[in-house]
Design a protein around this motif. Structure first.
Motif, PDB file in Angstrom:
ATOM      1  N   ALA A  73      -8.418 -25.075  -1.921  1.00  0.00           N
ATOM      2  CA  ALA A  73      -7.525 -25.059  -3.093  1.00  0.00           C
ATOM      3  C   ALA A  73      -6.084 -25.322  -2.663  1.00  0.00           C
ATOM      4  CB  ALA A  73      -7.629 -23.716  -3.812  1.00  0.00           C
ATOM      5  N   ARG A  74      -5.701 -24.735  -1.523  1.00  0.00           N
ATOM      6  CA  ARG A  74      -4.336 -24.930  -1.015  1.00  0.00           C
ATOM      7  C   ARG A  74      -4.119 -26.399  -0.630  1.00  0.00           C
ATOM      8  NH1 ARG A  74      -4.145 -21.158   2.937  1.00  0.00           N
ATOM      9  NH2 ARG A  74      -3.322 -19.578   1.556  1.00  0.00           N
ATOM     10  N   ALA A  75      -5.136 -26.990   0.010  1.00  0.00           N
ATOM     11  CA  ALA A  75      -5.026 -28.401   0.415  1.00  0.00           C
ATOM     12  C   ALA A  75      -4.923 -29.305  -0.814  1.00  0.00           C
ATOM     13  CB  ALA A  75      -6.244 -28.789   1.258  1.00  0.00           C
ATOM     14  N   ARG A 101     -15.635  -4.794  -7.911  1.00  0.00           N
ATOM     15  CA  ARG A 101     -15.316  -4.423  -6.515  1.00  0.00           C
ATOM     16  C   ARG A 101     -16.472  -4.770  -5.576  1.00  0.00           C
ATOM     17  NH1 ARG A 101      -9.750  -3.778  -5.888  1.00  0.00           N
ATOM     18  NH2 ARG A 101      -9.101  -3.476  -8.020  1.00  0.00           N
ATOM     19  N   ASP A 102     -17.210  -5.801  -5.967  1.00  0.00           N
ATOM     20  CA  ASP A 102     -18.296  -6.296  -5.123  1.00  0.00           C
ATOM     21  C   ASP A 102     -17.732  -7.439  -4.275  1.00  0.00           C
ATOM     22  OD1 ASP A 102     -20.470  -7.532  -3.990  1.00  0.00           O
ATOM     23  OD2 ASP A 102     -21.429  -8.097  -5.883  1.00  0.00           O
ATOM     24  N   ASP A 103     -17.535  -7.161  -2.990  1.00  0.00           N
ATOM     25  CA  ASP A 103     -16.858  -8.126  -2.115  1.00  0.00           C
ATOM     26  C   ASP A 103     -17.560  -9.480  -2.016  1.00  0.00           C
ATOM     27  OD1 ASP A 103     -14.994  -6.209  -1.746  1.00  0.00           O
ATOM     28  OD2 ASP A 103     -15.367  -5.877   0.388  1.00  0.00           O
ATOM     29  N   SER A 104     -18.862  -9.495  -2.361  1.00  0.00           N
ATOM     30  CA  SER A 104     -19.575 -10.779  -2.291  1.00  0.00           C
ATOM     31  C   SER A 104     -19.066 -11.748  -3.360  1.00  0.00           C
ATOM     32  CB  SER A 104     -21.082 -10.568  -2.441  1.00  0.00           C
ATOM     33  OG  SER A 104     -21.392 -10.143  -3.747  1.00  0.00           O
ATOM     34  N   GLN A 105     -18.333 -11.219  -4.346  1.00  0.00           N
ATOM     35  CA  GLN A 105     -17.799 -12.082  -5.412  1.00  0.00           C
ATOM     36  C   GLN A 105     -16.447 -12.701  -5.044  1.00  0.00           C
ATOM     37  OE1 GLN A 105     -18.004  -9.536  -8.976  1.00  0.00           O
ATOM     38  NE2 GLN A 105     -19.727 -10.789  -9.599  1.00  0.00           N
ATOM     39  N   LEU A 106     -15.870 -12.223  -3.942  1.00  0.00           N
ATOM     40  CA  LEU A 106     -14.567 -12.760  -3.533  1.00  0.00           C
ATOM     41  C   LEU A 106     -14.705 -14.201  -3.038  1.00  0.00           C
ATOM     42  CD1 LEU A 106     -12.890  -9.899  -1.464  1.00  0.00           C
ATOM     43  CD2 LEU A 106     -12.011 -10.896  -3.577  1.00  0.00           C
ATOM     44  N   PRO A 107     -13.704 -15.030  -3.309  1.00  0.00           N
ATOM     45  CA  PRO A 107     -13.743 -16.388  -2.750  1.00  0.00           C
ATOM     46  C   PRO A 107     -13.673 -16.332  -1.226  1.00  0.00           C
ATOM     47  CG  PRO A 107     -11.880 -16.108  -4.269  1.00  0.00           C
ATOM     48  CD  PRO A 107     -12.507 -14.771  -4.099  1.00  0.00           C
ATOM     49  N   THR A 108     -14.263 -17.331  -0.592  1.00  0.00           N
ATOM     50  CA  THR A 108     -14.202 -17.389   0.873  1.00  0.00           C
ATOM     51  C   THR A 108     -12.861 -17.993   1.294  1.00  0.00           C
ATOM     52  OG1 THR A 108     -15.115 -19.608   0.965  1.00  0.00           O
ATOM     53  CG2 THR A 108     -16.686 -17.783   0.998  1.00  0.00           C
ATOM     54  N   GLN A 109     -12.525 -17.790   2.565  1.00  0.00           N
ATOM     55  CA  GLN A 109     -11.281 -18.363   3.100  1.00  0.00           C
ATOM     56  C   GLN A 109     -11.312 -19.895   2.999  1.00  0.00           C
ATOM     57  OE1 GLN A 109      -8.610 -16.436   4.027  1.00  0.00           O
ATOM     58  NE2 GLN A 109      -7.573 -18.410   3.956  1.00  0.00           N
ATOM     59  N   GLU A 110     -12.503 -20.474   3.186  1.00  0.00           N
ATOM     60  CA  GLU A 110     -12.632 -21.937   3.099  1.00  0.00           C
ATOM     61  C   GLU A 110     -12.291 -22.427   1.690  1.00  0.00           C
ATOM     62  OE1 GLU A 110     -14.946 -19.953   4.578  1.00  0.00           O
ATOM     63  OE2 GLU A 110     -14.431 -20.591   6.608  1.00  0.00           O
ATOM     64  N   VAL A 120      -8.885  -8.319   1.875  1.00  0.00           N
ATOM     65  CA  VAL A 120      -9.059  -8.361   0.425  1.00  0.00           C
ATOM     66  C   VAL A 120      -7.728  -8.579  -0.273  1.00  0.00           C
ATOM     67  CG1 VAL A 120      -9.705  -7.001  -1.601  1.00  0.00           C
ATOM     68  CG2 VAL A 120     -11.159  -6.980   0.435  1.00  0.00           C
ATOM     69  N   HIS A 121      -6.713  -7.808   0.112  1.00  0.00           N
ATOM     70  CA  HIS A 121      -5.400  -7.970  -0.515  1.00  0.00           C
ATOM     71  C   HIS A 121      -4.876  -9.378  -0.260  1.00  0.00           C
ATOM     72  CE1 HIS A 121      -1.645  -6.788  -2.308  1.00  0.00           C
ATOM     73  NE2 HIS A 121      -0.994  -7.234  -1.258  1.00  0.00           N
ATOM     74  N   GLY A 122      -5.141  -9.892   0.959  1.00  0.00           N
ATOM     75  CA  GLY A 122      -4.696 -11.248   1.290  1.00  0.00           C
ATOM     76  C   GLY A 122      -5.339 -12.287   0.402  1.00  0.00           C
ATOM     77  N   VAL A 123      -6.628 -12.135   0.133  1.00  0.00           N
ATOM     78  CA  VAL A 123      -7.350 -13.090  -0.717  1.00  0.00           C
ATOM     79  C   VAL A 123      -6.796 -13.049  -2.138  1.00  0.00           C
ATOM     80  CG1 VAL A 123      -9.576 -13.554  -1.823  1.00  0.00           C
ATOM     81  CG2 VAL A 123      -9.488 -13.096   0.619  1.00  0.00           C
ATOM     82  N   VAL A 124      -6.675 -11.848  -2.680  1.00  0.00           N
ATOM     83  CA  VAL A 124      -6.207 -11.706  -4.064  1.00  0.00           C
ATOM     84  C   VAL A 124      -4.785 -12.253  -4.194  1.00  0.00           C
ATOM     85  CG1 VAL A 124      -5.706 -10.056  -5.907  1.00  0.00           C
ATOM     86  CG2 VAL A 124      -7.698  -9.716  -4.454  1.00  0.00           C
TER      87      VAL A 124
END
Lengths: 133, 66
Positions: free
Chosen positions: A112-114, A98-107, A35-39
């Protein structure tokens, strides 16, 4: 002469921002939880993108840059902007719920990075000394 | 690699080009504190992105690039 120096400074800025994204990606993926990594990743991409935008604005205002190049910058920028704003909205929503289903996926983050890398390449190409005006 | 070394590298970048790395400072603070960015920080950076995109489109439009 001054323009060449300006181009070199802008090139250095882009090169450093590419390095920054790589370092931050390593750091957020290797040193923190999911989670911290995503944010942190989304926030890091936002900050790097905000800096790249300064170079983009200077390029689009530069009369020696071709209209085709300006169009290309704006088209790619639009893709990066819409993607990162969406991811940032998702993070803001997650912080409220704090609903983890709302977090963006790694993909989504990787995409976005690409896109940001693609923008950095377009910008770098545009400020390379000798680029077609 | 130690996280403090990474922070040092990023800080050196930000110090070398303070005009360019205004926006990195907020991220550095989050990284150093080990805390995730606050909602306020996220809203602020999002506003910067939107304002910059608007300025970019306006500048492009002025030159007939849009």
């Amino acid at each position: 002469m001054g323009s060449k120096k300006g181009n070199l400074i802008a090139l250095a800025a882009i090169a450093i921002s590419v390095a920054f994204v790589v370092i931050v990606s390593f750091c957020t993926s290797g040193c923190a939880g999911r989670v911290h990594g995503v944010v942190s990743s989304v926030y890091a991409l936002d900050t790097v993108y905000a800096d790249v935008q300064k170079t983009e604005i200077a390029l689009v205002r530069n009369p020696t840059i071709s209209q085709d190049t300006k169009r290309e910058i704006i088209v790619v920028d639009d893709k990066v902007s819409s993607g990162l704003v969406l991811l940032t909205d998702q993070i803001i929503a997650w912080q409220a719920s704090r609903d983890d289903s709302q977090l963006p996926t790694q993909e989504e983050i990787d995409k976005a990075r690409a896109n940001l890398h693609e923008l950095q390449e377009v910008v770098t190409k545009s400020i390379t000394p000798g680029a077609t005006p | 690699m130690n996280i403090s070394i990474l922070i040092g590298i990023i800080e050196a970048m930000a110090e070398a080009a303070p005009d360019i790395y205004d926006n990195v400072k907020g991220y550095l603070e989050s990284l150093k504190s080990g805390k995730e960015p606050t909602t306020q920080q996220l809203i602020q950076i999002e506003q910067v992105l939107k304002a910059n995109s608007k300025a970019l489109k306006e500048a492009g439009g002025k030159d007939g690039a849009s």
